[in-house]
Design a protein around this motif. Structure first.
Motif, short mmCIF file in Angstrom:
data_model
loop_
_atom_site.label_atom_id
_atom_site.label_comp_id
_atom_site.label_asym_id
_atom_site.label_seq_id
_atom_site.Cartn_x
_atom_site.Cartn_y
_atom_site.Cartn_z
N GLY A 20 -3.98 1.42 -9.44
CA GLY A 20 -3.92 1.11 -8.01
C GLY A 20 -2.74 0.22 -7.71
O GLY A 20 -2.21 -0.46 -8.59
N GLY A 48 -5.04 0.11 -2.95
CA GLY A 48 -6.03 1.01 -3.51
C GLY A 48 -5.41 1.97 -4.50
O GLY A 48 -4.30 1.76 -4.98
N GLU A 63 -1.62 2.78 1.35
CA GLU A 63 -2.86 2.00 1.29
C GLU A 63 -2.84 0.80 2.24
O GLU A 63 -3.82 0.51 2.90
CB GLU A 63 -3.15 1.54 -0.14
CG GLU A 63 -3.61 2.65 -1.06
CD GLU A 63 -5.05 3.07 -0.80
OE1 GLU A 63 -5.79 2.36 -0.09
OE2 GLU A 63 -5.45 4.11 -1.33
#
Length: 146
Positions: A20, A48, A63
């Motif tokens: 991530g 993320g 994200e």
């Protein structure tokens, strides 16, 4: 070896790696966090999962926008950590390999598109104690020294 934060993995579980990209978005003395409600009910660094075939920087931009409604610029790698956790949204365990970047928020273009996410500006020193995982907090502290 990448530093681990949080409890060790449970012996009877498998933890597939889940890379991530996450951001410490710093402006003045404040940092932009995400309050994730619902089953999570916690403060997090925005960011993320990096999808298969996706580069970390485009994933970071995507994200951050999804979770905060903000655009960002000038990401600079702060570090990487890992944690073993259960991901209730996906109903699975994972070894989260968290690539964290220091970046500058540039423009809020709207509300988060991710359900149960609320962007929250917080004094950076308060953020350290309010973040749900110690890896996120360690990266905020690292950003203070950057």
């Amino acid at each position: 070896m990448i530093r681990r934060y949080g409890p060790p993995p449970l012996r009877d579980r498998t933890y597939p790696a889940r890379p991530g990209a996450y951001a410490v978005l710093w402006q003045g003395g404040d940092v932009l966090l995400t309050w994730q409600g619902g089953i999570h009910d916690e403060f997090q660094l925005p960011g993320g999962g990096i999808e298969a075939g996706e580069h970390p920087i485009p994933a970071l931009h995507r994200e951050v926008l999804e979770e905060t409604g903000w655009h960002m610029a000038s990401p600079r790698k702060l570090g990487t950590f890992r944690r073993f956790t259960f991901m209730p949204d996906y109903d699975r365990y994972a070894e989260k390999v968290c690539h964290v970047y220091l970046a500058r928020p540039t423009l809020r273009i709207g509300l988060p598109s991710e359900p149960d996410h609320v962007p929250v500006w917080m004094p950076i020193r308060d953020a350290v104690s309010k973040l749900a995982n110690r890896g996120d907090a360690a990266m905020v502290l690292r950003a203070l020294g950057a």
